[in-house]
Write a protein that holds these residues in place. Sequence first.
Motif, PDB file in Angstrom:
ATOM      1  N   LYS A 109       5.688  -5.262   4.484  1.00  0.00           N
ATOM      2  CA  LYS A 109       4.754  -4.287   5.075  1.00  0.00           C
ATOM      3  C   LYS A 109       3.872  -3.669   3.989  1.00  0.00           C
ATOM      4  N   PRO A 110       2.613  -3.420   4.328  1.00  0.00           N
ATOM      5  CA  PRO A 110       1.722  -2.831   3.312  1.00  0.00           C
ATOM      6  C   PRO A 110       1.946  -1.337   3.109  1.00  0.00           C
ATOM      7  N   TRP A 111       2.405  -0.646   4.153  1.00  0.00           N
ATOM      8  CA  TRP A 111       2.545   0.813   4.097  1.00  0.00           C
ATOM      9  C   TRP A 111       3.972   1.186   4.459  1.00  0.00           C
ATOM     10  N   PHE A 112       4.358   2.409   4.126  1.00  0.00           N
ATOM     11  CA  PHE A 112       5.773   2.765   4.272  1.00  0.00           C
ATOM     12  C   PHE A 112       6.231   2.896   5.725  1.00  0.00           C
ATOM     13  N   ALA A 113       5.303   3.035   6.674  1.00  0.00           N
ATOM     14  CA  ALA A 113       5.733   3.029   8.084  1.00  0.00           C
ATOM     15  C   ALA A 113       5.405   1.705   8.763  1.00  0.00           C
ATOM     16  N   GLY A 114       4.776   0.775   8.062  1.00  0.00           N
ATOM     17  CA  GLY A 114       4.457  -0.524   8.671  1.00  0.00           C
ATOM     18  C   GLY A 114       3.047  -0.960   8.352  1.00  0.00           C
ATOM     19  N   GLU A 115       2.292  -1.262   9.409  1.00  0.00           N
ATOM     20  CA  GLU A 115       0.973  -1.880   9.230  1.00  0.00           C
ATOM     21  C   GLU A 115      -0.144  -0.882   8.949  1.00  0.00           C
ATOM     22  N   ASN A 116       0.121   0.399   9.214  1.00  0.00           N
ATOM     23  CA  ASN A 116      -0.960   1.393   9.106  1.00  0.00           C
ATOM     24  C   ASN A 116      -0.610   2.513   8.134  1.00  0.00           C
ATOM     25  N   VAL A 117      -1.650   3.081   7.545  1.00  0.00           N
ATOM     26  CA  VAL A 117      -1.449   4.275   6.717  1.00  0.00           C
ATOM     27  C   VAL A 117      -0.961   5.401   7.628  1.00  0.00           C
ATOM     28  N   THR A 118       0.110   6.053   7.211  1.00  0.00           N
ATOM     29  CA  THR A 118       0.565   7.256   7.925  1.00  0.00           C
ATOM     30  C   THR A 118       0.860   8.328   6.873  1.00  0.00           C
ATOM     31  N   VAL A 119       1.231   9.503   7.342  1.00  0.00           N
ATOM     32  CA  VAL A 119       1.434  10.604   6.397  1.00  0.00           C
ATOM     33  C   VAL A 119       2.549  10.340   5.388  1.00  0.00           C
ATOM     34  N   CYS A 120       3.523   9.497   5.735  1.00  0.00           N
ATOM     35  CA  CYS A 120       4.628   9.276   4.788  1.00  0.00           C
ATOM     36  C   CYS A 120       4.160   8.580   3.514  1.00  0.00           C
ATOM     37  N   ASP A 121       3.019   7.894   3.569  1.00  0.00           N
ATOM     38  CA  ASP A 121       2.523   7.221   2.360  1.00  0.00           C
ATOM     39  C   ASP A 121       2.104   8.228   1.293  1.00  0.00           C
ATOM     40  N   PHE A 122       1.752   9.429   1.704  1.00  0.00           N
ATOM     41  CA  PHE A 122       1.246  10.413   0.739  1.00  0.00           C
ATOM     42  C   PHE A 122       2.358  10.934  -0.175  1.00  0.00           C
ATOM     43  N   PRO A 123       3.509  11.399   0.366  1.00  0.00           N
ATOM     44  CA  PRO A 123       4.587  11.764  -0.566  1.00  0.00           C
ATOM     45  C   PRO A 123       5.130  10.570  -1.341  1.00  0.00           C
ATOM     46  N   PHE A 124       5.141   9.381  -0.742  1.00  0.00           N
ATOM     47  CA  PHE A 124       5.624   8.227  -1.507  1.00  0.00           C
ATOM     48  C   PHE A 124       4.700   7.916  -2.675  1.00  0.00           C
ATOM     49  N   TYR A 125       3.395   7.947  -2.432  1.00  0.00           N
ATOM     50  CA  TYR A 125       2.475   7.717  -3.539  1.00  0.00           C
ATOM     51  C   TYR A 125       2.742   8.733  -4.640  1.00  0.00           C
ATOM     52  N   GLU A 126       2.847   9.984  -4.243  1.00  0.00           N
ATOM     53  CA  GLU A 126       3.017  11.062  -5.214  1.00  0.00           C
ATOM     54  C   GLU A 126       4.256  10.843  -6.081  1.00  0.00           C
ATOM     55  N   LEU A 127       5.364  10.526  -5.430  1.00  0.00           N
ATOM     56  CA  LEU A 127       6.627  10.397  -6.183  1.00  0.00           C
ATOM     57  C   LEU A 127       6.622   9.176  -7.095  1.00  0.00           C
ATOM     58  N   LEU A 128       6.082   8.073  -6.594  1.00  0.00           N
ATOM     59  CA  LEU A 128       6.035   6.870  -7.441  1.00  0.00           C
ATOM     60  C   LEU A 128       5.094   7.106  -8.621  1.00  0.00           C
ATOM     61  N   ASP A 129       3.974   7.756  -8.357  1.00  0.00           N
ATOM     62  CA  ASP A 129       3.025   8.026  -9.442  1.00  0.00           C
ATOM     63  C   ASP A 129       3.620   9.000 -10.460  1.00  0.00           C
ATOM     64  N   GLN A 130       4.298  10.043  -9.975  1.00  0.00           N
ATOM     65  CA  GLN A 130       4.953  10.983 -10.904  1.00  0.00           C
ATOM     66  C   GLN A 130       5.925  10.237 -11.814  1.00  0.00           C
ATOM     67  N   HIS A 131       6.724   9.355 -11.231  1.00  0.00           N
ATOM     68  CA  HIS A 131       7.723   8.652 -12.039  1.00  0.00           C
ATOM     69  C   HIS A 131       7.069   7.725 -13.060  1.00  0.00           C
ATOM     70  N   ARG A 132       5.974   7.066 -12.665  1.00  0.00           N
ATOM     71  CA  ARG A 132       5.360   6.168 -13.651  1.00  0.00           C
ATOM     72  C   ARG A 132       4.681   6.966 -14.755  1.00  0.00           C
ATOM     73  N   LEU A 133       4.270   8.207 -14.467  1.00  0.00           N
ATOM     74  CA  LEU A 133       3.698   9.039 -15.538  1.00  0.00           C
ATOM     75  C   LEU A 133       4.776   9.449 -16.545  1.00  0.00           C
ATOM     76  N   VAL A 134       5.971   9.707 -16.028  1.00  0.00           N
ATOM     77  CA  VAL A 134       7.056  10.184 -16.895  1.00  0.00           C
ATOM     78  C   VAL A 134       7.735   9.010 -17.604  1.00  0.00           C
ATOM     79  N   GLU A 135       7.870   7.899 -16.906  1.00  0.00           N
ATOM     80  CA  GLU A 135       8.561   6.715 -17.451  1.00  0.00           C
ATOM     81  C   GLU A 135       7.666   5.499 -17.163  1.00  0.00           C
ATOM     82  N   PRO A 136       6.686   5.243 -18.038  1.00  0.00           N
ATOM     83  CA  PRO A 136       5.631   4.270 -17.712  1.00  0.00           C
ATOM     84  C   PRO A 136       6.120   2.857 -17.379  1.00  0.00           C
ATOM     85  N   THR A 137       7.308   2.483 -17.815  1.00  0.00           N
ATOM     86  CA  THR A 137       7.761   1.108 -17.528  1.00  0.00           C
ATOM     87  C   THR A 137       8.602   1.016 -16.256  1.00  0.00           C
ATOM     88  N   CYS A 138       8.801   2.127 -15.574  1.00  0.00           N
ATOM     89  CA  CYS A 138       9.801   2.124 -14.490  1.00  0.00           C
ATOM     90  C   CYS A 138       9.424   1.233 -13.317  1.00  0.00           C
TER      91      CYS A 138
END
Length: 218
Positions: A147-176
């Motif tokens: 699936k392209p998005w965290f709820a399936g085929e479409n962008v939904t609100v859950c993609d926003f916190p997921f983006y945030e958390l994944l991006d935060q982690h890659r900023l802190v641990e760039p190879t993660c």
Amino acid sequence: MPRSVLGYWNVRGLAQPIRCLLHYVGEEFTDQQYVIGPAPEYSREDWKKEENDLGLDFPNLPYYIDDDVRITQSNSIIRYLGQKYNLLGSTLKERVTCDMMVETAMDFRNMSVYVSYNPDYESLKGDYFSNYLPTTLAGFEKYLADKPWFAGENVTVCDFPFYELLDQHRLVEPTCLDKFPKLRAFLNRFESLPRNKLFMTTPMYMKHPIHNPYANFH
Ligand SMILES: N[C@@H](CCC(=O)N[C@@H](CS)C(=O)NCC(=O)O)C(=O)O
């Protein structure tokens, strides 16, 4: 017409996915940022002095105010905006999946916040970055296989916190994310959405600080 207001500290924290979501849907809003005082007191007075004057039933940060509601609880704000802008999913399955993933993102965040604000950070970080994080990311990588998005085929609100958390982690641990191509593709896909691409060029977008100044990383 009065603008809506989002209130939070002047950091990414729980507000950044909401800022991004509000920008994504094109809502004009005031990004009301409160400032934590300097070390060692880290005074919260900037917020405390007005927390009871805003008409909030349960004053907290973030809060969101528009013509119809005055609410707190970040996930309630996210769900409310999802209702308002039809971003909760288009089928029953997508809607419940979106709901589940909003909570799954919060569980992930709670673990990350526990470590990042912990006085025992030095003894916790090894296990967090070597065990918990790769195991958790591997679960998300497997989940995104079809699936392209965290709820399936479409962008939904859950993609926003997921983006945030994944991006935060890659900023802190760039190879993660090195071993997780689906997660990297998700981040690229999210950043390529024209409204999000634009958001990242606005003064409201901040790369840092991720957390308040008394956290172990910002
Ligand atoms: N469950 C709440 C937690 C909110 C919360 O813990 N807010 C912190 C910042 S992340 C805060 O400083 N709140 C203001 C206060 O405690 O007075 C939510 O998801 O919004």
